[in-house]
Design an enzyme around this catalytic site. Sequence first.
Site, PDB file in Angstrom:
ATOM      1  N   GLU A 105     -28.551 -14.767  15.927  1.00  0.00           N
ATOM      2  CA  GLU A 105     -27.772 -15.621  15.016  1.00  0.00           C
ATOM      3  C   GLU A 105     -28.301 -15.523  13.580  1.00  0.00           C
ATOM      4  O   GLU A 105     -27.527 -15.458  12.631  1.00  0.00           O
ATOM      5  CB  GLU A 105     -27.804 -17.073  15.520  1.00  0.00           C
ATOM      6  CG  GLU A 105     -27.011 -17.223  16.819  1.00  0.00           C
ATOM      7  CD  GLU A 105     -27.103 -18.611  17.418  1.00  0.00           C
ATOM      8  OE1 GLU A 105     -28.242 -19.082  17.630  1.00  0.00           O
ATOM      9  OE2 GLU A 105     -26.050 -19.223  17.668  1.00  0.00           O
ATOM     10  N   GLU A 125     -28.099 -18.119  25.760  1.00  0.00           N
ATOM     11  CA  GLU A 125     -28.136 -19.585  25.874  1.00  0.00           C
ATOM     12  C   GLU A 125     -27.464 -20.098  27.142  1.00  0.00           C
ATOM     13  O   GLU A 125     -27.859 -21.113  27.704  1.00  0.00           O
ATOM     14  CB  GLU A 125     -27.467 -20.226  24.652  1.00  0.00           C
ATOM     15  CG  GLU A 125     -28.289 -20.148  23.378  1.00  0.00           C
ATOM     16  CD  GLU A 125     -28.237 -18.804  22.669  1.00  0.00           C
ATOM     17  OE1 GLU A 125     -27.621 -17.852  23.189  1.00  0.00           O
ATOM     18  OE2 GLU A 125     -28.836 -18.709  21.569  1.00  0.00           O
TER      19      GLU A 125
END
Length: 697
Positions: A105, A125
């Site tokens: 990210e 995640e």
Amino acid sequence: MSASYDVRGNVAVITLNNPPVNGLGYDTRRGIADGIDRANADPAIKAIVITGAGRAFSGGADIREFGTPKAIAEPNLLSLILQAEGSAKPIVAALHSVVMGGGLELSLGCHYRVAAAGTQIALPEVKIGLVPGAGGTQRLPRVLGVETALNMIVSGEPVKSEMLAMIPGQKLIDKMIDGDLLAGAIAFATEVADKRPLPLVRNLKATHPNADGYFAFARNTVKAMAKNFPAPAKCVDCVEAAVSMKFDDGMRFERDTFLALMLTPESKALRHAFLGERAASKIPDVPEDTPQRKIEKVAVIGAGTMGGGISMNFLNAGIPVTILEMKQDALDRGVGVMRKNYEAQVKKGKLKQDKYDQRMALLKTTLSYDDIKDADLVIEAVFEEMGVKEGVFKTLDEVMKPGAILASNTSTLDLNKIAAFTRRPQDVIGTHFFSPANVMKLLEVVRGEKTAKDVLATVMAVGKKIKKTAVVSGVCDGFIGNRMIEQYSRQAGFLLDEGCTPVQVDKAIEKFGFAMGPFRMGDLAGNDIGWAIRKRRAVEYPDLKYSKTADLLCEMGRYGQKAQAGWYDYVAGKRDAIPSPVVVEMIEKHRASLGITPRKIGDDEIVQRLVFALVNEGARILEEGIASKASDIDMIYLTGYGFPVWRGGPMCYADTVGLFNVVQAMKRFAQNPRDDAAFWQPAPLLAKLAAEGKSFT
Ligand code: NAI
């Protein structure tokens, strides 16, 4: 500061330095943020490169910070990414080795990305019950296309950089770098230093020619696969938001989804398991830098059910094994089973023929102790009889080289006694594998009274090397896992006496999420094994109450699948459990002989009695120091006993229910005239934690 700052010509290089994987904890984020500021303030700098030291670009957020003030302390991951995006000077992320979660990210907030071949790129995640929370679901579809991005986000699986770089039109990787990554990244940064406007991923569009149809399809597929987990479906929602919403609205949607998932018991359980796996290898009084013994050659004594499976683990890890048996035919049989196992894998395409050949080439067999005396580690897996173990360990003590580790796979015998058969009890340890030993993840490492710390540290590391979840147990009857399951099985028996059928009990606990109920499990393992244990325990613990039904079953010769008759009926060659009228009749007759009028027992009561039986014994185990932490017990149940992963293990589940509520339920069960009030006496630790409003973890 966990990130360093260097200047190379006109380029500032910020290097994440937070071993082992450059997790984006507070100090690292602070270091990156300061670096970006410093570079922007320095007129001599034209461009910035961000990279990672050591074995990763970055493995992502530091999940130990989750839920703590540090996680949101400025700069948090979101604000750091915004800062990178807003940098007036171009930032190039130099990706290598591991780029996961928050690491990916962060790189998507940079203006450019260059990568080395073999870089593992992922948004994992979902594996801890979350969606990416720092823009991953909004930016990845913009650079990779909706379908590729969603596949990565929903699976959490890594994809290699060179594969991603080949996707037509992709904008994730601006350049693949051969050779020195940093030099390549600096050259690239110099090349783009003056280009304006700076490219921002947020300005790209995520589109799909048939978005509605595609997301409907994706949602159905995910729902079918993710049954008990909410996160995968939420990944679909977030990626859809990347298509249907403006960038900032999509970001807010992702954030809200992430925060809501953080609070779900499923995500808590998965994070607990993730951290529990890592915590299991940390032993309070054995420092991480404890020296280890070299394990390059392994010997296994006994080529039966366990010996063969245990050997396969080492062969798979490239470690040579010599198996010793009493007779040639036992050796031939054992090796035959191993071959069959490997051949089945080859047939299914799970193992390449040459790998199979390599593994078998590492295997030697012998009838003579002379051939194993230089092994670094010897694992005994002979019959479960103290006399037999005594003979083996006395011989090992005579023949093995000094410093060799002597391990026993015993599942019920006293390891301290076994150690005392040798003059080197410090070198003796238990390695309790689970059947089938080449498949099951769990390894209980049994620490004897005299086991040396370096022996323990070595065996824990060996466990990791052969890809097991190794958990330390002290010495007690059944060690951690089987000692607890004993109480669970006793409850299952009492439930039959009171009015349940095996089908009802199994169904209830399977609905709760166990892979298999206690009766199907008994049939699979062989009911005669439990029978033998009960006979032994009847001598050692004469006051212990059991339901007689399991003994009656064995007296009928119903040993389980291998006899095509157990708690259920079986058809030859098949594993389907068919409810057995004969067994139900046996249970009813026995119930009548006890004068019990059967009562209807609900699924909730069944589940609570079985699971709280585990919890109460788990609390005793903790209190006695047999387990050093509650998460160790949970890891044992998640990896060895089919406890539902999304519930995090028995101790984590009890915490979720609330220990006060657990104790209240136990008090209710103790009132039940048919139940054993002594059974439901809360363990002192459980009672204390419940009274103080505390939890196990
Ligand atoms: P098994 O009966 O399948 O195999 C034992 C093997 O040891 C036989 O091949 C036998 O010929 C050999 N053996 C016996 N005495 C020997 C000696 N003095 N020297 C060399 N070889 C000898 O038994 P299994 O099931 O493999 O169990 C082995 C050990 O593993 C036992 O201690 C058992 O409690 C433990 N264990 C078994 C589990 C299971 O599910 N079967 C699970 C966990 C532990």
